[in-house]
Scaffold this active site. Structure first.
Site, mmCIF file in Angstrom:
data_model
loop_
_atom_site.group_PDB
_atom_site.id
_atom_site.type_symbol
_atom_site.label_atom_id
_atom_site.label_comp_id
_atom_site.label_asym_id
_atom_site.label_seq_id
_atom_site.Cartn_x
_atom_site.Cartn_y
_atom_site.Cartn_z
ATOM 1 C CB SER A 165 30.108 39.357 38.513
ATOM 2 O OG SER A 165 29.797 38.774 37.257
ATOM 3 C CE1 TYR A 178 31.858 43.729 35.898
ATOM 4 C CE2 TYR A 178 31.663 41.380 35.423
ATOM 5 C CZ TYR A 178 31.171 42.534 36.020
ATOM 6 O OH TYR A 178 30.007 42.475 36.753
#
Length: 293
Positions: A165, A178
Site C-alpha cells: 500500500s 495498518y
C-alpha cells in the site's frame, strides 16, 4: 502514433501473459471478492491450468470457482477455506494445494485487513496483532512454504505479487498499525527480491504493488489526497497484474504516490508535515474512515 504504441504495448503484454500465466498453477489469497476475484478471473482468462482460491469466505470462494470453471473449462479452480492468520492452517493448506493442484507457479499475496483508528484506541489482539498476522506474517509464512519448489523448478518463470500500500511509504494519522504492516511488507518483499537475484534464482520475480485508496469498500469513508483519485478495483488490479507478469520490482499507483515519496525524501520532516497536511491533505484523508461494515 500514440494509438500504435498502445496497440504494441497491449500485444507485448499478451505475449508476456502467455509466457507467464498460460498453463500455470496460481494461488491467490483473499480471492473471493474485490481485487482477489479480479486476479482470479484474469488468470483464468490468460489460460492458467489451475487456480487455488484461498479465502475465509468458503461459500463465496466456492461460487467463484464454479463460475470460473463454467467460463473457462480448461482451468481447474478450487476453493480453500483458510484463516491465514493461523500459521498452522497456512502450512496445512499449502501442502493440500500442492497435493491437489501441483506446485505453485504464481503466488498473489492479496488478502489484507485495515483498522482505522488512533493507535491507543486499537485493541491489542483484534486490531494490532490480527493486522500484523494477516497483512505481514501470513504472506511470509505462505511464501516460505511455496518458495523452495519455485526456486527448484526452472522449467518456467515464477512470480510472486505482494499487495502492499502507499500507506507503507508515508506515515498517516489514524493508520499507524495498518501502515506498520505495509511498511514491513514492502521491506520484506524488496529484500526477498534482492535475495533471489543474488542467489541466482532470477526466474522467481517478486513484484510489490503500492496503491493509494481503492474503491473496494475496504477504505469506505477515506478521502483521496490532492490530485489522488480513489482508484477503481479494475484499474488497480490491471496495473498490479501487468506489473507482476512483466516482473517489475515496484508498481506505484497513481502517479502521486511516487511524487509524495520524492517530496518526503528531500524535504525536512517538519516541512513535509506541513505540505502533506495543508497542501496534499494526506494527514486528513482518514478522518471520516468507516471501513467495510
Amino acid at each position: 502514433m500514440t494509438s500504435k504504441l498502445n496497440v504494441l504495448a497491449r500485444s507485448q503484454a499478451r505475449r508476456r501473459a502467455e509466457y507467464i500465466t498460460a498453463g500455470a498453477v496460481v494461488l491467490i489469497t483473499g480471492a473471493a471478492r474485490g481485487m482477489g476475484e479480479l486476479y482470479a478471473r484474469r488468470a483464468a482468462k490468460e489460460g492458467a491450468a489451475a487456480i487455488a482460491l484461498w479465502d475465509v469466505d468458503e461459500d463465496r470462494a466456492t461460487a467463484l470457482a464454479a463460475d470460473i470453471e463454467r467460463l473457462y473449462p480448461r482451468t481447474r479452480a478450487r476453493a480453500y477455506a483458510v484463516d491465514i492468520a493461523d500459521r498452522e492452517a497456512v502450512a496445512r493448506e499449502a501442502k493440500r494445494t500442492r497435493d491437489e493442484l501441483g506446485a505453485v507457479d504464481v503466488l498473489v499475496n492479496n488478502a489484507g485487513i485495515v483498522r482505522g483508528a488512533l493507535f491507543w484506541e486499537h485493541d491489542p489482539e483484534h486490531d494490532i496483532e490480527l493486522t500484523m498476522r494477516v497483512n505481514t506474517l501470513a504472506p511470509m509464512w505462505l511464501t516460505r512454504e511455496l518458495l523452495p519448489d519455485m526456486i527448484a523448478d526452472r522449467s518456467r518463470p515464477k512470480r510472486i505479487l505482494n499487495i502492499a500500500s502507499a500507506a507503507g511509504t508515508l506515515a498517516n494519522p489514524r493508520m499507524s498499525v495498518y501502515a506498520a504492516s505495509k511498511w514491513a511488507m514492502i521491506g520484506w518483499s524488496e529484500s526477498l527480491r534482492l535475495e533471489l537475484c543474488r542467489s541466482g534464482a532470477e526466474h522467481v520475480a517478486v513484484t510489490t504493488f503500492c496503491p493509494s485508496y481503492i474503491s473496494t469498500g475496504m477504505f469506505e469513508g477515506a478521502r483521496g489526497p490532492l490530485l489522488t483519485p480513489i482508484m477503481t478495483p479494475v484499474r488497480a488490479a490491471r496495473a498490479a497484474w501487468e506489473g507482476m507478469v512483466a516482473g517489475k520490482p515496484l508498481v506505484l499507483r497513481p502517479w502521486t504516490v511516487k511524487l509524495s515519496m520524492a517530496f518526503r525524501g528531500v524535504l525536512p520532516t517538519r516541512a513535509w508535515d506541513a505540505v502533506a497536511d495543508k497542501l496534499f491533505h494526506v494527514y486528513s484523508s482518514m478522518d471520516k474512515f468507516t471501513g467495510r461494515q
